[in-house]
Design a protein around this motif. Sequence first.
Motif, PDB file in Angstrom:
ATOM      1  N   LEU A   7       0.968  -0.880   0.344  1.00 27.23           N
ATOM      2  CA  LEU A   7      -0.525  -0.195   0.121  1.00 27.23           C
ATOM      3  C   LEU A   7       1.100   1.172   0.171  1.00 27.23           C
ATOM      4  O   LEU A   7       1.788   1.263   0.886  1.00 27.23           O
ATOM      5  CB  LEU A   7      -0.977   0.138   1.661  1.00 27.23           C
ATOM      6  N   LEU A  44       2.116   3.320   3.240  1.00 30.88           N
ATOM      7  CA  LEU A  44       1.259   3.759   4.005  1.00 30.88           C
ATOM      8  C   LEU A  44       1.563   3.167   5.197  1.00 30.88           C
ATOM      9  O   LEU A  44       1.960   1.980   5.554  1.00 30.88           O
ATOM     10  CB  LEU A  44      -0.146   2.930   3.614  1.00 30.88           C
ATOM     11  N   PRO A  46       0.626   1.583   8.574  1.00 27.77           N
ATOM     12  CA  PRO A  46      -0.433   1.171   9.670  1.00 27.77           C
ATOM     13  C   PRO A  46      -1.113   2.116  10.649  1.00 27.77           C
ATOM     14  O   PRO A  46      -0.402   2.469  11.481  1.00 27.77           O
ATOM     15  CB  PRO A  46      -0.138   0.295  10.015  1.00 27.77           C
ATOM     16  N   GLY A  47      -2.119   1.942  10.734  1.00 29.89           N
ATOM     17  CA  GLY A  47      -2.881   3.324  11.625  1.00 29.89           C
ATOM     18  C   GLY A  47      -3.017   4.367  11.092  1.00 29.89           C
ATOM     19  O   GLY A  47      -3.518   5.509  11.985  1.00 29.89           O
ATOM     20  N   SER A  49      -4.499   7.632   8.083  1.00 33.74           N
ATOM     21  CA  SER A  49      -5.062   7.927   7.277  1.00 33.74           C
ATOM     22  C   SER A  49      -4.437   8.243   5.919  1.00 33.74           C
ATOM     23  O   SER A  49      -3.310   9.058   5.872  1.00 33.74           O
ATOM     24  CB  SER A  49      -5.797   9.021   7.406  1.00 33.74           C
ATOM     25  N   LEU A  50      -5.034   8.427   4.662  1.00 32.46           N
ATOM     26  CA  LEU A  50      -4.569   8.760   3.164  1.00 32.46           C
ATOM     27  C   LEU A  50      -4.008   9.756   3.527  1.00 32.46           C
ATOM     28  O   LEU A  50      -3.344  10.222   3.180  1.00 32.46           O
ATOM     29  CB  LEU A  50      -5.747   8.190   2.957  1.00 32.46           C
ATOM     30  N   THR A  74      -7.139   5.845  -7.099  1.00 36.34           N
ATOM     31  CA  THR A  74      -6.533   4.718  -7.095  1.00 36.34           C
ATOM     32  C   THR A  74      -5.219   3.762  -8.039  1.00 36.34           C
ATOM     33  O   THR A  74      -6.784   3.030  -8.580  1.00 36.34           O
ATOM     34  CB  THR A  74      -7.104   3.804  -5.852  1.00 36.34           C
ATOM     35  N   LEU A  87      -0.802  -0.875  -4.162  1.00 34.76           N
ATOM     36  CA  LEU A  87      -1.774  -0.150  -4.618  1.00 34.76           C
ATOM     37  C   LEU A  87      -1.933   1.265  -4.467  1.00 34.76           C
ATOM     38  O   LEU A  87      -1.450   0.780  -3.255  1.00 34.76           O
ATOM     39  CB  LEU A  87      -3.294  -0.411  -3.283  1.00 34.76           C
TER      40      LEU A  87
ATOM     41  N   SER B   2       0.015  -0.941  14.523  1.00 33.44           N
ATOM     42  CA  SER B   2      -1.364  -1.216  14.175  1.00 33.44           C
ATOM     43  C   SER B   2      -1.565  -2.576  13.222  1.00 33.44           C
ATOM     44  O   SER B   2      -0.013  -3.108  12.680  1.00 33.44           O
ATOM     45  CB  SER B   2      -2.231  -0.263  13.484  1.00 33.44           C
ATOM     46  N   SER B   3      -2.366  -3.144  13.171  1.00 37.08           N
ATOM     47  CA  SER B   3      -2.116  -4.006  11.614  1.00 37.08           C
ATOM     48  C   SER B   3      -2.620  -3.377  10.364  1.00 37.08           C
ATOM     49  O   SER B   3      -3.408  -1.809  10.617  1.00 37.08           O
ATOM     50  CB  SER B   3      -3.839  -5.035  12.616  1.00 37.08           C
ATOM     51  N   PRO B   5      -4.371  -2.457   6.892  1.00 33.95           N
ATOM     52  CA  PRO B   5      -6.404  -2.156   6.971  1.00 33.95           C
ATOM     53  C   PRO B   5      -6.347  -3.354   6.281  1.00 33.95           C
ATOM     54  O   PRO B   5      -6.339  -4.359   5.118  1.00 33.95           O
ATOM     55  CB  PRO B   5      -6.061  -1.161   6.404  1.00 33.95           C
ATOM     56  N   LEU B   7      -9.130  -4.699   3.151  1.00 33.91           N
ATOM     57  CA  LEU B   7      -8.970  -3.293   1.987  1.00 33.91           C
ATOM     58  C   LEU B   7     -10.237  -4.398   0.972  1.00 33.91           C
ATOM     59  O   LEU B   7     -10.525  -5.657   0.778  1.00 33.91           O
ATOM     60  CB  LEU B   7      -7.449  -4.370   0.827  1.00 33.91           C
ATOM     61  N   LEU B  44     -11.363  -7.403  -1.142  1.00 29.36           N
ATOM     62  CA  LEU B  44     -10.054  -8.526  -2.640  1.00 29.36           C
ATOM     63  C   LEU B  44      -9.344  -9.097  -2.564  1.00 29.36           C
ATOM     64  O   LEU B  44      -9.172  -9.212  -1.554  1.00 29.36           O
ATOM     65  CB  LEU B  44      -9.252  -6.456  -2.278  1.00 29.36           C
ATOM     66  N   ASP B  76     -11.188   5.855   3.461  1.00 30.75           N
ATOM     67  CA  ASP B  76     -10.683   5.104   4.558  1.00 30.75           C
ATOM     68  C   ASP B  76     -10.691   5.308   6.168  1.00 30.75           C
ATOM     69  O   ASP B  76     -10.656   4.480   7.033  1.00 30.75           O
ATOM     70  CB  ASP B  76      -8.710   5.618   4.824  1.00 30.75           C
ATOM     71  N   LEU B  87      -9.582   0.305   3.742  1.00 29.32           N
ATOM     72  CA  LEU B  87      -9.818   1.070   2.964  1.00 29.32           C
ATOM     73  C   LEU B  87     -10.400   0.801   2.149  1.00 29.32           C
ATOM     74  O   LEU B  87     -10.920  -0.969   1.530  1.00 29.32           O
ATOM     75  CB  LEU B  87      -8.407   0.485   1.984  1.00 29.32           C
ATOM     76  N   MET B  89     -12.086   0.549  -1.445  1.00 27.27           N
ATOM     77  CA  MET B  89     -11.975   1.863  -3.161  1.00 27.27           C
ATOM     78  C   MET B  89     -13.504   1.464  -3.506  1.00 27.27           C
ATOM     79  O   MET B  89     -13.822   0.063  -3.608  1.00 27.27           O
ATOM     80  CB  MET B  89     -11.147   0.500  -3.689  1.00 27.27           C
TER      81      MET B  89
END
Lengths: 214, 214
Positions: A7, A44, A46-47, A49-50, A74, A87, B2-3, B5, B7, B44, B76, B87, B89
């Motif tokens: 990501l 990205l 983890p945790g 935001s975009l 995207t 992605l 964190s884990s 996200p 998808l 996904l 997100d 996330l 899409m």
Amino acid sequence: MSSPPTLSVVVVIFTVVDGDLQALLINRSGEPNQGVWAIPGGLLIPGESLVDAATRKLVDETGVHDVFLEQLYTFDDLDDVTPGGTLAMTYFALVDHERVRLAERADWQPAWFSMQELPKLAFNNERVLAYALERLRNKLQYTNVAYSLLPGRFTLSQLQRVYESILGREMDKRNFRKRVLSLEIIESTGEHQAEGAGRPALLYEFTSQEPISL
Amino acid sequence: MSSPPTLSVVVVIFTVVDGDLQALLINRSGEPNQGVWAIPGGLLIPGESLVDAATRKLVDETGVHDVFLEQLYTFDDLDDVTPGGTLAMTYFALVDHERVRLAERADWQPAWFSMQELPKLAFNNERVLAYALERLRNKLQYTNVAYSLLPGRFTLSQLQRVYESILGREMDKRNFRKRVLSLEIIESTGEHQAEGAGRPALLYEFTSQEPISL
DNA sequence: CCAAAAGTGTTTTCCGTACACCCATGC
DNA sequence: GCATGGGTGTACGGAAAACACTTTTGG
């Protein structure tokens, strides 16, 4: 069983310098595509935001904040080498080049490139730039996004040069002024600024520093 | 730490039935948000492209293919319960309701809802629908996307009802016809169709079944 | 013959475009 | 006084909007 995609968040950063639309590119120090220019981006976290990730990249590279920043698209087909695919959530930002202080790093070299003479790019980044340019041209027509490309106060001639360099065509001075003034997105400050020789120009400012749809 | 996200790919499916713009929703059988309506979507699958995932959801729910399908936005912040976040899409699709055969499943119940009277939705799906509607309204103005909402042959009155139900306002019959005919996106087939009482209408067809920007 | 839907032109308004000259300053 | 950039108004053409009646069919 494939691995999950990588990501990444990528930010097309546009500015206008001296009547020339330019994009910020990074010379990749690591593989893949070492030594090739690419749009700034990164993984990205983890945790995160975009928009935070995009803002982080933007501030890292240019030092500016509080500018126009919007999600673009995207892509899932930019990177054909990373196993599992990538992605790429792309954003685009508009900055006043006078406020920018480019990051000086040992490894990655950032530099401005004219949209007229782009170098060879990594990762199908041509498509991303083309799409960002199309979006910018559309936005310019029916929003006030130009506020993010200019200093707080500017002359109508400066504004016109911004429009002309993005749209790629010259415009009539009288028609341009009529139009932007009738949109009521800018107003005169009453103050003047001399631009070398010639009559000093009135300084204008945007009535809003937030994006407005017209 | 964190884990990463989750998808997911989500598809807003619009149709126009009898002058009413409707969206397809799914009654969630599982937690979270059990029993609440939501826009169709799913995870996904690694190795699957985004458009393939969106097409798969669309075919699963409606049985239709070869319709207008376009990426909308990547959110997100829709899902605030799944650890690590999601996330999403999002895509949007336009289908002719006469070609649709809704999936009949034991667990998930799909149904059409008028955009005028939406039920309570899961996952901030109101924002997604509002954004999709805005995009559809824009696209309708400068593209031929309506081809994907109508059968192969249709009357000008049917076409006008599609435009009116999406844009949410009535239009003048003469001006509407003048405009769509001058765009040259449709042409007469020469055949007629009776619509109950009243004079039979000429049948038209779109000159292209691919999206065209005007 | 009446109800219902299809079909058709003209006028006005508004917006985008084309176009040329005078004004204020620096040198 | 001349070179440089700033500032202004009018006329034309095309597109959108307003607007009402006739035509063809079913019942």
